[in-house]
Design a protein around this motif. Sequence first.
Motif, PDB file in Angstrom:
ATOM      1  N   PHE A   1       4.294  -1.787  -4.296  1.00 13.51           N
ATOM      2  CA  PHE A   1       5.456  -2.650  -4.518  1.00 13.51           C
ATOM      3  C   PHE A   1       6.622  -1.750  -4.907  1.00 13.51           C
ATOM      4  O   PHE A   1       6.563  -1.038  -5.905  1.00 13.51           O
ATOM      5  N   THR A   2       7.653  -1.766  -4.086  1.00 15.84           N
ATOM      6  CA  THR A   2       8.828  -0.938  -4.311  1.00 15.84           C
ATOM      7  C   THR A   2      10.046  -1.839  -4.435  1.00 15.84           C
ATOM      8  O   THR A   2      10.154  -2.833  -3.705  1.00 15.84           O
ATOM      9  N   PHE A   3      10.937  -1.494  -5.327  1.00 17.34           N
ATOM     10  CA  PHE A   3      12.159  -2.284  -5.487  1.00 17.34           C
ATOM     11  C   PHE A   3      13.318  -1.329  -5.725  1.00 17.34           C
ATOM     12  O   PHE A   3      13.183  -0.308  -6.374  1.00 17.34           O
TER      13      PHE A   3
ATOM     14  N   VAL B   1      16.258  -5.121  -2.944  1.00 15.43           N
ATOM     15  CA  VAL B   1      15.302  -5.016  -1.849  1.00 15.43           C
ATOM     16  C   VAL B   1      13.906  -4.846  -2.449  1.00 15.43           C
ATOM     17  O   VAL B   1      13.658  -3.882  -3.175  1.00 15.43           O
ATOM     18  N   LEU B   2      13.031  -5.800  -2.158  1.00 14.71           N
ATOM     19  CA  LEU B   2      11.649  -5.782  -2.618  1.00 14.71           C
ATOM     20  C   LEU B   2      10.780  -5.468  -1.410  1.00 14.71           C
ATOM     21  O   LEU B   2      10.859  -6.161  -0.389  1.00 14.71           O
ATOM     22  N   ARG B   3       9.950  -4.433  -1.521  1.00 15.85           N
ATOM     23  CA  ARG B   3       9.078  -4.037  -0.411  1.00 15.85           C
ATOM     24  C   ARG B   3       7.622  -4.071  -0.859  1.00 15.85           C
ATOM     25  O   ARG B   3       7.300  -3.642  -1.963  1.00 15.85           O
TER      26      ARG B   3
ATOM     27  N   ASP C   1       0.097   0.770  12.382  1.00 12.64           N
ATOM     28  CA  ASP C   1      -1.004   1.680  12.052  1.00 12.64           C
ATOM     29  C   ASP C   1      -1.876   1.152  10.914  1.00 12.64           C
ATOM     30  O   ASP C   1      -2.262   1.901  10.007  1.00 12.64           O
ATOM     31  N   GLY C   2      -2.154  -0.155  10.938  1.00 13.72           N
ATOM     32  CA  GLY C   2      -3.028  -0.751   9.933  1.00 13.72           C
ATOM     33  C   GLY C   2      -2.372  -1.011   8.591  1.00 13.72           C
ATOM     34  O   GLY C   2      -3.057  -1.353   7.622  1.00 13.72           O
ATOM     35  N   VAL C   3      -1.052  -0.849   8.517  1.00 15.19           N
ATOM     36  CA  VAL C   3      -0.335  -1.087   7.265  1.00 15.19           C
ATOM     37  C   VAL C   3       0.707  -2.182   7.491  1.00 15.19           C
ATOM     38  O   VAL C   3       1.481  -2.136   8.447  1.00 15.19           O
ATOM     39  N   ASN C   4       0.695  -3.175   6.601  1.00 17.82           N
ATOM     40  CA  ASN C   4       1.706  -4.236   6.626  1.00 17.82           C
ATOM     41  C   ASN C   4       2.898  -3.791   5.804  1.00 17.82           C
ATOM     42  O   ASN C   4       2.734  -3.264   4.693  1.00 17.82           O
ATOM     43  N   HIS C   5       4.083  -4.023   6.341  1.00 18.36           N
ATOM     44  CA  HIS C   5       5.337  -3.689   5.666  1.00 18.36           C
ATOM     45  C   HIS C   5       6.155  -4.974   5.571  1.00 18.36           C
ATOM     46  O   HIS C   5       6.571  -5.516   6.596  1.00 18.36           O
ATOM     47  N   LEU C   6       6.348  -5.443   4.360  1.00 26.30           N
ATOM     48  CA  LEU C   6       7.140  -6.652   4.133  1.00 26.30           C
ATOM     49  C   LEU C   6       8.329  -6.301   3.267  1.00 26.30           C
ATOM     50  O   LEU C   6       8.175  -5.636   2.232  1.00 26.30           O
ATOM     51  N   GLU C   7       9.499  -6.739   3.684  1.00 21.29           N
ATOM     52  CA  GLU C   7      10.728  -6.503   2.925  1.00 21.29           C
ATOM     53  C   GLU C   7      11.404  -7.842   2.682  1.00 21.29           C
ATOM     54  O   GLU C   7      11.641  -8.601   3.622  1.00 21.29           O
TER      55      GLU C   7
END
Length: 139
Positions: A67-69, A77-79, A127-133
């Motif tokens: 979790f990045t912000f 921006v929340l990732r 590549d098997g990773v979900n990226h939500l922003e």
Amino acid sequence: MTADGSSVVLRNDVAELPRAHEALHAFLRERGAGPGLVFDADLVLEEIVTNLVKYGWPDGGDHRITFTFEEVDGELVLRFEDDGAPFDPRSAPRPVFPEALELRRPGGLGLHLVRSTARRIAYRSEDGVNHLEVVLPLR
């Protein structure tokens, strides 16, 4: 740590949420965020992580959610990054509300609230990773 933000790595366990909220609150306090933004950011964090824990890994196991912000051009921006089952929250059906309140069942509104709160949402699986922003207006 991002240039103007922070990152927290969580286990796929809702017991990790208080630690993520604490880091997010400290970040928002430094920026003088009002209660509306804190509430909206908490709602997004809670809903996304809870859904990931409940549905992201049907076979269980130990997994991580990053979790990045950060603040970017006057927006929060929340990732979220994870290796769970791919799911684009923008594709979730809109809730149907019965006319009579007593017919309303609890639950099912979280992603609707996230979509209603966000300025914009982006999702990709790579590549098997979900990226939500999820982007919220700084107020």
